[in-house]
Design a protein around this motif. Structure first.
Motif, PDB file in Angstrom:
ATOM      1  N   GLY A 126       0.759  -1.291  -0.106  1.00 39.83           N
ATOM      2  CA  GLY A 126       0.034   0.008  -0.027  1.00 39.83           C
ATOM      3  C   GLY A 126       0.861   1.243   0.040  1.00 39.83           C
ATOM      4  N   VAL A 127       0.473   2.154  -0.802  1.00 37.12           N
ATOM      5  CA  VAL A 127       1.224   3.515  -1.039  1.00 37.12           C
ATOM      6  C   VAL A 127       0.442   4.467  -0.497  1.00 37.12           C
ATOM      7  N   ILE A 128      -0.808   4.755  -0.977  1.00 40.12           N
ATOM      8  CA  ILE A 128      -1.843   5.521  -0.692  1.00 40.12           C
ATOM      9  C   ILE A 128      -3.039   4.810  -0.345  1.00 40.12           C
ATOM     10  N   GLY A 129      -3.232   4.069   0.922  1.00 40.57           N
ATOM     11  CA  GLY A 129      -4.176   3.184   1.471  1.00 40.57           C
ATOM     12  C   GLY A 129      -4.284   2.075   0.192  1.00 40.57           C
ATOM     13  N   ASP A 130      -5.537   1.870  -0.095  1.00 41.74           N
ATOM     14  CA  ASP A 130      -5.857   0.689  -1.347  1.00 41.74           C
ATOM     15  C   ASP A 130      -5.802   1.539  -2.633  1.00 41.74           C
ATOM     16  N   TRP A 131      -5.965   2.939  -2.472  1.00 45.59           N
ATOM     17  CA  TRP A 131      -6.221   3.807  -3.806  1.00 45.59           C
ATOM     18  C   TRP A 131      -4.788   3.452  -4.757  1.00 45.59           C
ATOM     19  N   ASP A 179       5.315  -3.502 -15.020  1.00 47.07           N
ATOM     20  CA  ASP A 179       4.533  -2.331 -14.589  1.00 47.07           C
ATOM     21  C   ASP A 179       4.334  -2.680 -13.115  1.00 47.07           C
ATOM     22  N   PHE A 180       4.288  -1.611 -12.256  1.00 46.21           N
ATOM     23  CA  PHE A 180       3.967  -1.851 -10.700  1.00 46.21           C
ATOM     24  C   PHE A 180       3.467  -0.755 -10.242  1.00 46.21           C
ATOM     25  N   ILE A 181       2.883   0.223 -10.710  1.00 46.61           N
ATOM     26  CA  ILE A 181       1.987   1.156 -10.139  1.00 46.61           C
ATOM     27  C   ILE A 181       0.546   1.035 -10.274  1.00 46.61           C
ATOM     28  N   SER A 182      -0.146   0.650  -9.376  1.00 41.60           N
ATOM     29  CA  SER A 182      -1.587   0.143  -9.560  1.00 41.60           C
ATOM     30  C   SER A 182      -2.395   1.264  -8.739  1.00 41.60           C
ATOM     31  N   VAL A 183      -3.231   1.546  -9.646  1.00 41.17           N
ATOM     32  CA  VAL A 183      -4.228   2.627  -9.292  1.00 41.17           C
ATOM     33  C   VAL A 183      -5.554   2.198  -9.327  1.00 41.17           C
ATOM     34  N   GLN A 184      -6.341   2.247  -8.053  1.00 39.48           N
ATOM     35  CA  GLN A 184      -7.645   1.448  -7.940  1.00 39.48           C
ATOM     36  C   GLN A 184      -8.618   1.968  -9.254  1.00 39.48           C
ATOM     37  N   HIS A 185      -9.283   1.013  -9.719  1.00 36.58           N
ATOM     38  CA  HIS A 185     -10.386   1.423 -10.894  1.00 36.58           C
ATOM     39  C   HIS A 185      -9.725   1.934 -11.958  1.00 36.58           C
ATOM     40  N   PHE A 186      -8.251   1.802 -12.206  1.00 37.05           N
ATOM     41  CA  PHE A 186      -7.641   2.458 -13.305  1.00 37.05           C
ATOM     42  C   PHE A 186      -6.761   1.520 -14.139  1.00 37.05           C
ATOM     43  N   ALA A 187      -5.428   1.278 -13.642  1.00 40.28           N
ATOM     44  CA  ALA A 187      -4.621   0.423 -14.603  1.00 40.28           C
ATOM     45  C   ALA A 187      -3.254   0.296 -13.743  1.00 40.28           C
ATOM     46  N   VAL A 188      -2.449  -0.454 -14.313  1.00 42.31           N
ATOM     47  CA  VAL A 188      -1.177  -0.703 -13.749  1.00 42.31           C
ATOM     48  C   VAL A 188      -0.217  -0.241 -14.686  1.00 42.31           C
ATOM     49  N   PHE A 189       0.742   0.573 -14.396  1.00 42.09           N
ATOM     50  CA  PHE A 189       1.684   1.253 -15.400  1.00 42.09           C
ATOM     51  C   PHE A 189       3.049   1.305 -14.748  1.00 42.09           C
ATOM     52  N   ASN A 190       4.035   1.889 -15.214  1.00 35.72           N
ATOM     53  CA  ASN A 190       5.068   2.401 -14.814  1.00 35.72           C
ATOM     54  C   ASN A 190       5.685   3.757 -15.249  1.00 35.72           C
TER      55      ASN A 190
END
Length: 207
Positions: free
Chosen positions: A64-69, A147-158
């Motif tokens: 978790g970076v910013i909660g689950d978001w 890819d490693f940055i996961s944003v809730q309801h969006f995508a996983v990117f770098n």
């Protein structure tokens, strides 16, 4: 009627040469900015991928970076940015290589600082993902992007994807404002300096 004295046109020629030399200096500086931005974006992306692969790949749960978001979790992506087109890995490799060639061709007539920054972001991001496609598993030209940055309801990117998106947005804004890479504006005068002595060479009128 007497012939012009030898060397009468030399001041105009010298002025034009000086102006052309000044434009060349500006272009070299803009290319330096482009390369510096590209190198910085590339190294940050490469370093972040090496770090997360070493520390996070194989974990059963995301960090978790910013909660689950927003969380960090490593995913190997065979497609384009944000996981699109996963069945066309080889095509996206060719597209990334083509983007790099196009950027370099544009750089040959680059006089705009904002365009240098935008193209640098695009180049650095394209190189970052192209490096994955060339050198990561499963094979050359078909490597999967990390890819490693996961944003809730969006995508996983770098971070390479982020650089490409930021560069693309800046290109759109510059184009919307009428700015061109060579320093001109759409329908406007060129930003390049007029060769010195050119106006002086124009006749003042019959006398």
């Amino acid at each position: 009627m007497t012939d012009p004295a030898p060397g009468a046109d030399r001041p105009q020629d010298a002025g034009a040469t000086a102006a052309e030399g000044g434009r060349a200096v500006v272009r070299r500086r803009r290319i330096s900015v482009l390369l510096a931005v590209a190198l910085l974006a590339y190294l940050i992306d490469l370093g972040s991928k090496l770090l997360v692969v070493a520390r996070l790949e194989g974990r059963s749960s995301p960090i978790g970076v910013i909660g689950d978001w927003m969380t960090f979790q490593v995913i190997r992506n065979p497609g384009a940015a944000f996981g699109m087109g996963q069945a066309m890995t080889l095509l996206f490799t060719a597209i990334a290589a083509g983007v790099i060639v196009v950027i370099w061709r544009i750089a040959r007539r680059l006089y705009s600082l904002p365009w240098a920054i935008a193209l640098g972001l695009l180049l650095g991001g394209a190189l970052g993902n192209l490096t994955d496609r060339l050198f990561r598993a499963p094979s050359v030209l078909r490597g999967h992007v990390v890819d490693f940055i996961s944003v809730q309801h969006f995508a996983v990117f770098n971070l390479a994807d982020s650089a490409i998106v930021c560069g693309g947005i800046l290109v759109v804004l510059l184009s919307f404002r009428g700015s061109n890479p060579d320093g001109t504006t759409h329908g406007g005068p060129a930003a390049k300096a007029e060769p010195a002595g050119e106006k002086a060479a124009e006749p003042d009128g019959e006398g």
